[in-house]
Design a protein around this motif. Structure first.
Motif, mmCIF file in Angstrom:
data_model
loop_
_atom_site.group_PDB
_atom_site.id
_atom_site.type_symbol
_atom_site.label_atom_id
_atom_site.label_comp_id
_atom_site.label_asym_id
_atom_site.label_seq_id
_atom_site.Cartn_x
_atom_site.Cartn_y
_atom_site.Cartn_z
ATOM 1 N N ALA A 94 0.811 -1.212 0.000
ATOM 2 C CA ALA A 94 0.000 0.000 0.000
ATOM 3 C C ALA A 94 0.847 1.265 0.000
ATOM 4 C CB ALA A 94 -0.938 -0.008 1.210
ATOM 5 N N PHE A 95 1.974 1.247 0.714
ATOM 6 C CA PHE A 95 2.785 2.456 0.870
ATOM 7 C C PHE A 95 4.112 2.386 0.107
ATOM 8 C CE2 PHE A 95 -0.015 2.440 4.583
ATOM 9 C CZ PHE A 95 -0.546 3.724 4.506
ATOM 10 N N HIS A 96 4.273 1.347 -0.706
ATOM 11 C CA HIS A 96 5.476 1.207 -1.545
ATOM 12 C C HIS A 96 6.756 1.293 -0.715
ATOM 13 C CE1 HIS A 96 2.665 1.659 -4.876
ATOM 14 N NE2 HIS A 96 2.240 2.793 -4.335
ATOM 15 N N LEU A 97 6.797 0.534 0.353
ATOM 16 C CA LEU A 97 7.949 0.546 1.243
ATOM 17 C C LEU A 97 9.123 -0.191 0.603
ATOM 18 C CD1 LEU A 97 6.157 -0.177 4.646
ATOM 19 C CD2 LEU A 97 6.602 2.033 3.536
ATOM 20 N N SER A 98 10.314 0.329 0.832
ATOM 21 C CA SER A 98 11.511 -0.215 0.201
ATOM 22 C C SER A 98 12.094 -1.383 0.986
ATOM 23 C CB SER A 98 12.568 0.884 0.065
ATOM 24 O OG SER A 98 13.810 0.346 -0.334
ATOM 25 N N ARG A 99 12.346 -2.479 0.280
ATOM 26 C CA ARG A 99 12.984 -3.635 0.911
ATOM 27 C C ARG A 99 14.353 -3.256 1.477
ATOM 28 N NH1 ARG A 99 13.092 -9.414 -1.868
ATOM 29 N NH2 ARG A 99 11.981 -8.162 -3.414
ATOM 30 N N ASP A 100 15.068 -2.386 0.790
ATOM 31 C CA ASP A 100 16.407 -2.001 1.249
ATOM 32 C C ASP A 100 16.372 -1.344 2.627
ATOM 33 O OD1 ASP A 100 17.585 -3.019 -1.013
ATOM 34 O OD2 ASP A 100 17.771 -1.071 -2.024
#
Length: 281
Positions: A94-100
């Motif tokens: 939903a919030f396009h959170l970064s895996r990095d």
């Protein structure tokens, strides 16, 4: 100890599981429900890995447990989370959170798990602050809806401000578990060359080191203020509350001083509520 210093067994906290008197709880309670839930999921993840890093397991087992969390995060991004991480996965999407950024938090905890950090050099300290604090900020500002560049800059400065405040507040607590996060170069400038934890924290020259680090934290707060002032107010309510609460801690420590004995500084709940009221709209 991370800014999050935040569950190993139950990765889905709700308001009842977050200390009701904490600045985090008060800052998150003002958010819309979707953002609030997402932040609790981030809190839960941070608490899980922090508990591993600060736990009693042998260091090799702690490293393995943290590596398992990397696998868990990969499963979230593959759309195949275990049951307890379904909500986190939904918020990642939903919030396009970064895996990095999740990886960075794990890497920061791995620094604590690998060995007791004692007087790190400036580069290592800054890397640690970026991983355990600013990376959490990078996840958070996406949830708050900030524009990418401004959000990343805020995460950089406010994350470091909060973590340096933590370090100055927790000198004796950290020393009790064999850690000193004050940078080697600042210690050396004051003639403190020992690598013995007790010798460092009991040195009469230590307050001068602390004052220099406090000024560095203040500079990061000022940079944060400028970034938040230029951003839509609705997107910065929670970070403004966190900034206000932690800056109060920093100023209280400066007022108390860093000479021995150092009593624990606590922020009155009335002060926290005033900070919330000032930033809620």
């Amino acid at each position: 100890m991370a800014v999050s210093n935040l569950i190993a067994e139950d990765p889905v906290p709700d308001a009842a599981k977050v200390t009701s008197g904490s600045s985090f709880y008060l800052a998150m309670r003002i958010l819309p429900a979707e953002q609030r839930d997402a932040m609790y999921q981030i809190y839960a993840f941070c608490r899980a890995v922090d508990d591993i890093a600060d736990g009693d397991l042998p260091r090799g087992e702690r490293a393995g447990a943290l590596e398992q969390w990397r696998t868990e995060i990969d499963a979230c991004y593959a759309g195949k989370p275990r049951e307890g991480l379904v909500a986190l996965t939904q918020n990642i999407t939903a919030f396009h959170l970064s895996r990095d950024d999740f990886y960075a938090v794990i890497d920061g905890m791995a620094m604590d798990a690998a060995a007791d950090i004692i007087a790190p050099d400036e580069t290592t300290l800054d890397l640690y602050c970026d991983r355990v604090a600013s990376a959490v900020g990078r996840l958070s500002v996406r949830i708050f809806g900030m524009q990418e560049d401004a959000g990343r800059r805020l995460a950089h400065h406010l994350g470091r401000a909060l973590q340096l405040t933590n370090i100055l507040r927790d000198i004796d607590e950290d020393a009790g578990i064999g850690r000193v996060y004050l940078p080697r170069e600042l210690l050396s400038q004051q003639g403190i060359s020992s690598t013995d934890v007790n010798s460092i924290v009991n040195d009469a020259r230590l307050p001068r080191v602390c004052l220099t680090l406090a000024e560095r934290a203040r500079a990061h707060y000022e940079q944060s203020d400028a970034i938040m002032a230029a951003a839509p107010r609705a997107q910065t309510r929670a970070p403004r509350i966190m900034s206000g609460a932690y800056r109060t801690i920093l100023e209280a420590n400066l007022k108390r001083g860093f000479d021995l004995p150092r009593s624990r500084v606590r922020t009155p709940r009335s002060r926290l509520l005033w900070i919330v009221a000032r930033n809620i709209f």
